[in-house]
Structure formats: structure tokens, C-alpha cells
Scaffold this active site. Structure first.
Site, PDB file in Angstrom:
ATOM      1  N   LYS A 148      -8.053   1.683  -3.138  1.00 20.25           N
ATOM      2  CA  LYS A 148      -7.676   0.996  -1.641  1.00 20.25           C
ATOM      3  C   LYS A 148      -7.904   2.259  -0.822  1.00 20.25           C
ATOM      4  CE  LYS A 148      -5.218  -1.078   1.512  1.00 20.25           C
ATOM      5  NZ  LYS A 148      -5.253  -2.365   2.224  1.00 20.25           N
ATOM      6  N   THR A 196       0.777  -1.199   0.040  1.00 23.44           N
ATOM      7  CA  THR A 196      -0.045  -0.054   0.095  1.00 23.44           C
ATOM      8  C   THR A 196       1.056   1.180  -0.033  1.00 23.44           C
ATOM      9  OG1 THR A 196      -1.758  -1.138   1.310  1.00 23.44           O
ATOM     10  CG2 THR A 196      -1.708   1.307   1.340  1.00 23.44           C
ATOM     11  N   LYS A 198      -1.973   5.077   8.675  1.00 15.31           N
ATOM     12  CA  LYS A 198      -1.174   5.367   7.225  1.00 15.31           C
ATOM     13  C   LYS A 198      -2.131   5.265   5.978  1.00 15.31           C
ATOM     14  CE  LYS A 198       1.523   2.298   4.283  1.00 15.31           C
ATOM     15  NZ  LYS A 198       2.297   1.072   3.750  1.00 15.31           N
TER      16      LYS A 198
HETATM   17  P1  NAD Z   1       5.917  -5.644   7.314  1.00 10.94           P
HETATM   18  O1  NAD Z   1       6.778  -4.418   8.011  1.00 10.94           O
HETATM   19  O2  NAD Z   1       5.711  -6.832   8.071  1.00 10.94           O
HETATM   20  O3  NAD Z   1       6.781  -6.242   5.972  1.00 10.94           O
HETATM   21  C1  NAD Z   1       7.622  -5.345   5.231  1.00 10.94           C
HETATM   22  C2  NAD Z   1       8.899  -6.130   4.791  1.00 10.94           C
HETATM   23  O4  NAD Z   1       9.690  -5.228   3.899  1.00 10.94           O
HETATM   24  C3  NAD Z   1       9.804  -6.215   6.083  1.00 10.94           C
HETATM   25  O5  NAD Z   1       9.973  -7.527   6.550  1.00 10.94           O
HETATM   26  C4  NAD Z   1      10.902  -5.350   5.671  1.00 10.94           C
HETATM   27  O6  NAD Z   1      12.178  -6.023   6.343  1.00 10.94           O
HETATM   28  C5  NAD Z   1      10.968  -5.414   4.319  1.00 10.94           C
HETATM   29  N1  NAD Z   1      11.956  -4.466   3.691  1.00 10.94           N
HETATM   30  C6  NAD Z   1      11.933  -2.910   3.983  1.00 10.94           C
HETATM   31  N2  NAD Z   1      12.516  -2.581   3.018  1.00 10.94           N
HETATM   32  C7  NAD Z   1      13.227  -3.557   2.252  1.00 10.94           C
HETATM   33  C8  NAD Z   1      13.998  -3.525   1.163  1.00 10.94           C
HETATM   34  N3  NAD Z   1      14.637  -2.348   0.699  1.00 10.94           N
HETATM   35  N4  NAD Z   1      14.304  -4.456   0.373  1.00 10.94           N
HETATM   36  C9  NAD Z   1      13.630  -5.636   0.854  1.00 10.94           C
HETATM   37  N5  NAD Z   1      12.792  -5.825   1.833  1.00 10.94           N
HETATM   38  C10 NAD Z   1      12.606  -4.911   2.574  1.00 10.94           C
HETATM   39  O7  NAD Z   1       4.548  -5.061   6.629  1.00 10.94           O
HETATM   40  P2  NAD Z   1       3.476  -5.889   6.386  1.00 10.94           P
HETATM   41  O8  NAD Z   1       2.284  -5.891   7.305  1.00 10.94           O
HETATM   42  O9  NAD Z   1       3.977  -7.225   5.640  1.00 10.94           O
HETATM   43  O10 NAD Z   1       2.778  -4.963   5.099  1.00 10.94           O
HETATM   44  C11 NAD Z   1       3.316  -5.007   4.124  1.00 10.94           C
HETATM   45  C12 NAD Z   1       2.485  -3.947   3.058  1.00 10.94           C
HETATM   46  O11 NAD Z   1       1.186  -4.451   3.008  1.00 10.94           O
HETATM   47  C13 NAD Z   1       2.212  -2.417   3.628  1.00 10.94           C
HETATM   48  O12 NAD Z   1       2.291  -1.563   2.491  1.00 10.94           O
HETATM   49  C14 NAD Z   1       0.910  -2.534   4.233  1.00 10.94           C
HETATM   50  O13 NAD Z   1       0.334  -1.009   4.539  1.00 10.94           O
HETATM   51  C15 NAD Z   1       0.365  -3.467   3.264  1.00 10.94           C
HETATM   52  N6  NAD Z   1      -0.973  -4.120   4.138  1.00 10.94           N
HETATM   53  C16 NAD Z   1      -0.704  -4.749   5.464  1.00 10.94           C
HETATM   54  C17 NAD Z   1      -1.928  -5.314   5.799  1.00 10.94           C
HETATM   55  C18 NAD Z   1      -1.746  -5.866   7.003  1.00 10.94           C
HETATM   56  O14 NAD Z   1      -2.683  -6.153   7.748  1.00 10.94           O
HETATM   57  N7  NAD Z   1      -0.539  -5.970   7.865  1.00 10.94           N
HETATM   58  C19 NAD Z   1      -2.939  -5.331   5.231  1.00 10.94           C
HETATM   59  C20 NAD Z   1      -2.951  -4.652   4.034  1.00 10.94           C
HETATM   60  C21 NAD Z   1      -2.009  -4.176   3.635  1.00 10.94           C
END
Ligand code: NAD
Length: 290
Positions: free
Chosen positions: A162, A87, A237
Site C-alpha cells: 500500500k 492503513t 499520512k
Molecule cells: P475515520 O476517522 O472516519 O474512522 C476511524 C474510526 O475509528 C472513527 O470512527 C473512530 O471513532 C474509531 N476509533 C478510533 N479509536 C478507536 C478505538 N480505540 N476503538 C474503536 N474505534 C476507534 O477514518 P476512515 O476514513 O474510516 O479511515 C480508516 C482507515 O482507513 C485509516 O487507516 C485510513 O488511512 C484508511 N483509508 C482511508 C481511506 C479514505 O478514503 N477515507 C482510503 C483508504 C484507506
């Protein structure tokens, strides 16, 4: 398909694992060293991307997506699909898409709803912007990771859908919570309130599916001491992204703006961080009018 998967966090790891379990060849990379079941590990994002038919990103925000895109786009095969499921702000999604197209790639922005439970169960909903041919080609992957994929139009439109949806959700959740708190003070029983509103014109998903009052309506995070579910931080966010987009597009969104401010103070000043976004109800319960 051969898939590079960048970002193996709470959402990315189970999504990548589901693709691998479905028989796709998945190579993953995460800066924090995170891994996923049945997914091979690459030493860099570029390495995960090279030779892939599809590169999927599941990253925290638009700035990180831009940095990762700078690295993976030159490493990708021509006409491969860059599928960003993070997102992010609409502007980052559209800029990265333009950069990918200029390099001969096919970009899709495909943010999800459904949370970590949906990622694990493979029941996410994808809102997708980008070309129809790339959407059709990525369809089998959406079918593995999710239950529904909607093509919303050109690049950036997935992110637009979204944040518009989540702006409505933030506003209706706040309205539902403040109405419950008012009902309490008027001596109206919560069950009666639910029974009336969930079958009347004040109904919404926030009331009937995700009721913020514990012990009332279907099971929801309210029945689990407001453990997320969908964390207030993530709602903040998304509301900020909606207001950023509204400013760029010169759209008047007073309710979304107020919802963003209420979630900001809840998360930053009122111990709301890490709580479900429906914990707005105990917040209102504890407050008077001023
Ligand atoms: P998270 O923080 O658990 O995962 C993100 C991952 O990206 C981390 O493991 C981090 O180490 C990695 N990362 C950061 N920079 C990086 C880079 N340069 N190269 C490679 N990896 C890198 O977050 P999440 O909960 O998995 O969410 C991911 C996305 O999905 C976000 O944009 C969030 O808004 C969206 N989202 C999350 C949810 C939820 O319920 N968690 C629901 C819908 C959408």
C-alpha cells in the site's frame, strides 16, 4: 460468519454494513459511538471480538491499532482471524501480527485502496499480508467488501504494498501538476497537454484517470472544486508511512521524501487540508520559481 468490527468511521461503517447485508452476523464497536446499518452494537471492542470467527479493524493509525489489539486479542477464540484493514506503519502491522500469532490467532494485514466510494459500493482493492490459509478463509469477506484482493506475502506485506503504491501516486501526482503549471506558463493549452501526455510516455494514472486539471480528461475531483476524492491529508499520512518504512529499511527514496515534504507544507501551511490531493495543481499555478 460471525464478525466483530472495530472502527465504524467513514470507511468502516459502509464495509461493516455490506457484510451484514450479505448475511454475516456483524457486531460493531466504535469509541465515538458510531454505528452502521444492520450492525449490532457492542459495549466494548473486547465484547465485539468475543466469539467472532473474524475480527476486522478499520482504525486511524498504528498506535490505536496496538491499543485495540491489546484489548481484543485476549478476548478472541483460538485460530480466529484478526483482519486489520487500517492503513498503518509496517512495524505496527508486524508487531500486532506477532502478538496475535503468539495467542494462537491468524493475523492478516489488509489495507485498502478505493476510498469511501469504494467502501460503499463494495469495490475496494485489498492488499493482504499473512498466512495463505487465513487469506483463503477471508476471501468471501474480501469479495463482499471489495472487487479485488491480492495476497502479497507474509505479515506486513499488505501495508508495504500500500505505501509503495501510494508513494508512486504522490510523486506522479506532483509531477503531473507541476508539468501542467509549466505548460500554462509556456502557453500550451491544457487540453493539448492532456491529449499528448495521456497517450505518451509521461502518462500515469494521475494524468489519464484522475486528471488534476478541471474540464480536461475524465471527471475527477478537479471538476468538483477539488473536494475529495482522496484528501491531501490522507496522502500526507501515507507518504509519512512510506518514509518511516524507508528509514527503518535503510532505503534511499529521495522522490518520496520530497513528495512528503511538499504535501506536508500544502496541508499544514497552505490551506491544503481537506482538499483533494490533486489540488497541488492550483498550488503550483499560484507560485513562481522561488
Ligand atoms: P475515520 O476517522 O472516519 O474512522 C476511524 C474510526 O475509528 C472513527 O470512527 C473512530 O471513532 C474509531 N476509533 C478510533 N479509536 C478507536 C478505538 N480505540 N476503538 C474503536 N474505534 C476507534 O477514518 P476512515 O476514513 O474510516 O479511515 C480508516 C482507515 O482507513 C485509516 O487507516 C485510513 O488511512 C484508511 N483509508 C482511508 C481511506 C479514505 O478514503 N477515507 C482510503 C483508504 C484507506
Amino acid at each position: 460468519m460471525k464478525i466483530g468490527f472495530i472502527g465504524l468511521g467513514n470507511m468502516g461503517a459502509p464495509m461493516a454494513a455490506n457484510l451484514a447485508k450479505a448475511g454475516h452476523e456483524v457486531v460493531g464497536f466504535d469509541v465515538a459511538g458510531a454505528t452502521a446499518e444492520a450492525v449490532a452494537q457492542a459495549g466494548s471492542a473486547a465484547e465485539a471480538a468475543s466469539g467472532a470467527d473474524v475480527v476486522i479493524c478499520m482504525l486511524p493509525n498504528g498506535d490505536i491499532l496496538r491499543r485495540v489489539a491489546d484489548e481484543v486479542i485476549p478476548a478472541m477464540e483460538r485460530s480466529a482471524i484478526l483482519l486489520d484493514c487500517s492503513t498503518v506503519d509496517v512495524a505496527s502491522a508486524r508487531d500486532v501480527a506477532a502478538q496475535a500469532e503468539a495467542a494462537g490467532l491468524r493475523p492478516l494485514d489488509a489495507p485498502v485502496s478505493g476510498g469511501t466510494g469504494g467502501a460503499q459500493a463494495g469495490t475496494l482493492t485489498f492488499m493482504v499480508g499473512g498466512g495463505a490459509d487465513a487469506f483463503a478463509e477471508a476471501r468471501p469477506l474480501f469479495d463482499v467488501m471489495g472487487a479485488k484482493a491480492v495476497h502479497c506475502g507474509p505479515s506486513g506485506n499488505g501495508q508495504a504494498a500500500k505505501i509503495c503504491n501510494n508513494m508512486i501516486l504522490g510523486v506522479t501526482m506532483i509531477a503531473t501538476c507541476e508539468a501542467f503549471a509549466l505548460a500554462d506558463r509556456l502557453g500550451l493549452d491544457r487540453q493539448a497537454m492532456f491529449d499528448v501526455v495521456s497517450t505518451s510516455s509521461g502518462n500515469s494514472w494521475s494524468m489519464s484517470t484522475y486528471c488534476p486539471a478541471p474540464g480536461v480528461g475524465p471527471k475527477s475531483p478537479a471538476d468538483n472544486d477539488y473536494r475529495p476524492g482522496f484528501a491531501a491529508d490522507l496522502m500526507l499520512k501515507d507518504l509519512r508511512l512510506s518514509q518511516q518504512a524507508a528509514e527503518t529499511a535503510d532505503a534511499d527514496t529521495p522522490m518520496g521524501q520530497l513528495a512528503a515534504e511538499l504535501y506536508r507544507s500544502f496541508v499544514e501551511d497552505e490551506n491544503g487540508a481537506g482538499r483533494d490531493f490533486s489540488a497541488m495543481l492550483p498550488r503550483f499555478e499560484g507560485r513562481g520559481r522561488s
